[in-house]
Design a protein around this motif. Structure first.
Motif, PDB file in Angstrom:
ATOM      1  N   ALA A 165      48.221 -62.120 -31.058  1.00  0.00           N
ATOM      2  CA  ALA A 165      48.027 -62.699 -32.391  1.00  0.00           C
ATOM      3  C   ALA A 165      49.010 -62.104 -33.394  1.00  0.00           C
ATOM      4  CB  ALA A 165      46.586 -62.468 -32.848  1.00  0.00           C
ATOM      5  N   GLU A 166      49.230 -60.786 -33.322  1.00  0.00           N
ATOM      6  CA  GLU A 166      50.176 -60.149 -34.243  1.00  0.00           C
ATOM      7  C   GLU A 166      51.595 -60.652 -34.007  1.00  0.00           C
ATOM      8  OE1 GLU A 166      51.815 -55.701 -35.571  1.00  0.00           O
ATOM      9  OE2 GLU A 166      50.202 -55.872 -34.087  1.00  0.00           O
ATOM     10  N   LEU A 167      51.989 -60.755 -32.747  1.00  0.00           N
ATOM     11  CA  LEU A 167      53.331 -61.244 -32.431  1.00  0.00           C
ATOM     12  C   LEU A 167      53.545 -62.669 -32.935  1.00  0.00           C
ATOM     13  CD1 LEU A 167      54.135 -60.032 -28.799  1.00  0.00           C
ATOM     14  CD2 LEU A 167      55.548 -59.672 -30.816  1.00  0.00           C
ATOM     15  N   LEU A 168      52.592 -63.530 -32.657  1.00  0.00           N
ATOM     16  CA  LEU A 168      52.742 -64.935 -33.042  1.00  0.00           C
ATOM     17  C   LEU A 168      52.751 -65.096 -34.557  1.00  0.00           C
ATOM     18  CD1 LEU A 168      50.398 -66.617 -30.393  1.00  0.00           C
ATOM     19  CD2 LEU A 168      52.892 -66.397 -30.332  1.00  0.00           C
ATOM     20  N   GLU A 169      51.915 -64.332 -35.244  1.00  0.00           N
ATOM     21  CA  GLU A 169      51.879 -64.418 -36.702  1.00  0.00           C
ATOM     22  C   GLU A 169      53.183 -63.908 -37.306  1.00  0.00           C
ATOM     23  OE1 GLU A 169      50.262 -65.264 -40.470  1.00  0.00           O
ATOM     24  OE2 GLU A 169      49.651 -65.843 -38.438  1.00  0.00           O
ATOM     25  N   ALA A 170      53.681 -62.785 -36.793  1.00  0.00           N
ATOM     26  CA  ALA A 170      54.951 -62.252 -37.291  1.00  0.00           C
ATOM     27  C   ALA A 170      56.090 -63.223 -37.004  1.00  0.00           C
ATOM     28  CB  ALA A 170      55.237 -60.890 -36.655  1.00  0.00           C
ATOM     29  N   GLY A 171      56.057 -63.859 -35.834  1.00  0.00           N
ATOM     30  CA  GLY A 171      57.089 -64.834 -35.498  1.00  0.00           C
ATOM     31  C   GLY A 171      57.075 -66.034 -36.429  1.00  0.00           C
ATOM     32  N   SER A 172      55.877 -66.498 -36.788  1.00  0.00           N
ATOM     33  CA  SER A 172      55.794 -67.642 -37.697  1.00  0.00           C
ATOM     34  C   SER A 172      56.275 -67.275 -39.099  1.00  0.00           C
ATOM     35  CB  SER A 172      54.354 -68.165 -37.746  1.00  0.00           C
ATOM     36  OG  SER A 172      53.481 -67.197 -38.312  1.00  0.00           O
ATOM     37  N   ILE A 173      56.045 -66.044 -39.517  1.00  0.00           N
ATOM     38  CA  ILE A 173      56.505 -65.602 -40.837  1.00  0.00           C
ATOM     39  C   ILE A 173      58.030 -65.582 -40.895  1.00  0.00           C
ATOM     40  CG2 ILE A 173      56.598 -63.607 -42.396  1.00  0.00           C
ATOM     41  CD1 ILE A 173      53.745 -62.933 -41.492  1.00  0.00           C
ATOM     42  N   LEU A 174      58.658 -65.126 -39.809  1.00  0.00           N
ATOM     43  CA  LEU A 174      60.111 -64.948 -39.793  1.00  0.00           C
ATOM     44  C   LEU A 174      60.851 -66.100 -39.122  1.00  0.00           C
ATOM     45  CD1 LEU A 174      60.222 -61.155 -38.882  1.00  0.00           C
ATOM     46  CD2 LEU A 174      60.615 -62.180 -41.122  1.00  0.00           C
ATOM     47  N   ASP A 175      60.129 -67.138 -38.735  1.00  0.00           N
ATOM     48  CA  ASP A 175      60.739 -68.299 -38.084  1.00  0.00           C
ATOM     49  C   ASP A 175      61.462 -67.892 -36.796  1.00  0.00           C
ATOM     50  OD1 ASP A 175      61.396 -70.943 -37.685  1.00  0.00           O
ATOM     51  OD2 ASP A 175      63.199 -70.877 -38.928  1.00  0.00           O
ATOM     52  N   ILE A 176      60.784 -67.082 -35.992  1.00  0.00           N
ATOM     53  CA  ILE A 176      61.292 -66.681 -34.679  1.00  0.00           C
ATOM     54  C   ILE A 176      60.364 -67.263 -33.616  1.00  0.00           C
ATOM     55  CG2 ILE A 176      61.722 -64.747 -33.112  1.00  0.00           C
ATOM     56  CD1 ILE A 176      62.411 -63.025 -35.484  1.00  0.00           C
ATOM     57  N   HIS A 177      60.948 -67.929 -32.637  1.00  0.00           N
ATOM     58  CA  HIS A 177      60.149 -68.462 -31.535  1.00  0.00           C
ATOM     59  C   HIS A 177      59.852 -67.327 -30.561  1.00  0.00           C
ATOM     60  CE1 HIS A 177      58.520 -71.122 -28.541  1.00  0.00           C
ATOM     61  NE2 HIS A 177      59.431 -70.755 -27.656  1.00  0.00           N
ATOM     62  N   VAL A 178      58.584 -66.959 -30.472  1.00  0.00           N
ATOM     63  CA  VAL A 178      58.170 -65.819 -29.649  1.00  0.00           C
ATOM     64  C   VAL A 178      57.511 -66.324 -28.371  1.00  0.00           C
ATOM     65  CG1 VAL A 178      56.751 -63.738 -29.542  1.00  0.00           C
ATOM     66  CG2 VAL A 178      57.822 -64.399 -31.699  1.00  0.00           C
ATOM     67  N   ARG A 179      57.960 -65.782 -27.261  1.00  0.00           N
ATOM     68  CA  ARG A 179      57.320 -66.059 -25.977  1.00  0.00           C
ATOM     69  C   ARG A 179      56.725 -64.763 -25.433  1.00  0.00           C
ATOM     70  NH1 ARG A 179      61.667 -69.451 -22.494  1.00  0.00           N
ATOM     71  NH2 ARG A 179      62.935 -67.655 -23.077  1.00  0.00           N
ATOM     72  N   ILE A 180      55.559 -64.887 -24.827  1.00  0.00           N
ATOM     73  CA  ILE A 180      54.874 -63.739 -24.239  1.00  0.00           C
ATOM     74  C   ILE A 180      55.097 -63.769 -22.733  1.00  0.00           C
ATOM     75  CG2 ILE A 180      52.703 -62.487 -24.048  1.00  0.00           C
ATOM     76  CD1 ILE A 180      53.576 -62.919 -26.922  1.00  0.00           C
ATOM     77  N   GLY A 181      55.535 -62.650 -22.185  1.00  0.00           N
ATOM     78  CA  GLY A 181      55.702 -62.526 -20.741  1.00  0.00           C
ATOM     79  C   GLY A 181      54.824 -61.412 -20.199  1.00  0.00           C
ATOM     80  N   ILE A 182      54.205 -61.650 -19.057  1.00  0.00           N
ATOM     81  CA  ILE A 182      53.385 -60.627 -18.403  1.00  0.00           C
ATOM     82  C   ILE A 182      54.006 -60.338 -17.039  1.00  0.00           C
ATOM     83  CG2 ILE A 182      51.094 -59.989 -17.576  1.00  0.00           C
ATOM     84  CD1 ILE A 182      49.910 -61.987 -19.518  1.00  0.00           C
ATOM     85  N   GLU A 183      54.440 -59.106 -16.859  1.00  0.00           N
ATOM     86  CA  GLU A 183      55.062 -58.718 -15.593  1.00  0.00           C
ATOM     87  C   GLU A 183      53.979 -58.347 -14.585  1.00  0.00           C
ATOM     88  OE1 GLU A 183      57.641 -54.979 -14.344  1.00  0.00           O
ATOM     89  OE2 GLU A 183      58.854 -56.387 -15.524  1.00  0.00           O
TER      90      GLU A 183
END
Length: 326
Positions: free
Chosen positions: A204-222
């Protein structure tokens, strides 16, 4: 003897800005008067200007971002990031707006980190005030000085990083701090990779920060799996969702939660393995190294090592750096 910065090279406003930033750093936490100015419903060009200068507000926002990595502080970091974005964009009103904002954020970040070096801080404070006006020639010079590429103001550059880590694995930055640094560098697409599992609040923090800065964020799980009799690692990228809420709902589905719980158990096993390696280093390898090098090193402390790792997942890489840092 402490070297004093020559006053001939700096004017009163440089000292004033530096005093503001150092006052923020000395206090450690924001007073209520400044915290209220971080409210998202208050415009930077409104009553905020009567309460505190822009440099002070930007400094407070940066300190909030570079501060605690505790999970409970995620919302505070998001509020600070949103306030910081609004402040730097409102301060740069020229057509060179985004590049000016990137420079202001980078300079203020360096200024905060240079605490204790007055001359360095004064130079940065002066650079901040000069770049604040948004003159392209000065902004371009600052971009070169801080090794940043000039980006198009349309913000349509093809810039990405497909494998980074934050403090929840082996990185040292909070998710919000990681996104801020990516934006300063001009990155528009970012893949943040986690080991074995990921927590909902981190996503949630990553996606919210990405929307604020207009960065497309993808989550990867190794993840690890057996393939032809050997263990292989692969990254499962959580992609193709309608929106951020859709992704968060997917993570709450029972089969996904069961998979992530198995991943947590794998992480706990790996932590036990790393701590066993730490104990083995104390018992066998440390005495051998001390004898060969003619030194007397201290025994590694398990609790101290876990504090060193912080919110991340302990790994052999962490252990190696911990031993090296001594």
């Amino acid at each position: 003897m402490k070297r004093k910065a020559p006053r001939l090279f700096f004017d009163a406003n440089d000292y004033k800005l530096l005093a503001i930033v150092n006052d923020v750093l000395r206090r450690g936490s924001r007073p209520q008067s400044l915290s209220s100015l971080m409210a998202p419903y208050m415009h930077p060009r409104g009553i905020k200007e009567m309460a505190a200068p822009s440099g002070l507000r930007i400094a407070y926002a940066i300190v909030g971002l570079l501060g605690s990595l505790e999970a409970g502080k995620a919302q505070d970091r998001i509020v600070a990031l949103r306030s910081l974005r609004d402040e730097v964009f409102s301060s740069s009103t020229t057509y060179f707006q985004k590049n000016t904002a990137r420079v202001l954020m980078q300079i203020m970040k360096e200024l905060v980190r240079s605490r204790g070096n007055e001359l360095r801080q004064l130079k940065l404070a002066h650079d901040f005030r000069m770049a604040y006006a948004g003159k392209p020639r000065l902004v371009k010079a600052e971009l070169r000085r801080h090794h940043l590429l000039e980006m198009p103001e349309a913000w349509n550059q093809f810039a990405f990083d497909d494998h980074v880590h934050d403090a929840n694995t082996k990185g040292r930055k909070s998710p919000t701090h990681l996104l801020m640094d990516a934006w300063i560098k001009g990155i528009r697409k970012l893949t943040v990779v986690y080991y074995n599992h990921v927590e909902d609040e981190v996503v949630a923090e990553l996606l919210e920060a990405g929307s604020i800065l207009d960065i497309h964020v993808r989550i990867g799980i190794e993840l690890w799996s057996q393939f032809r009799g050997k263990f292989v690692r692969f990254v499962w990228e959580l992609e193709g969702f309608f929106d951020n809420h859709d992704l968060l709902r997917f993570l709450d589905e029972p089969p996904v939660m069961a998979l992530l719980e198995e991943g947590r158990e794998v992480s706990r096993y790996q932590q036990r393995y790393v701590l066993a390696a730490l104990g083995e280093f104390n018992r066998r390898h440390r005495p051998v190294l001390d004898g060969e090098l003619g030194v007397s090193s201290r025994e590694l402390d398990e609790a101290d090592f876990l504090r060193y790792v912080g919110t991340g997942q302990p790994s052999l890489l962490h252990l190696a750096k911990y031993i090296q840092d001594g």
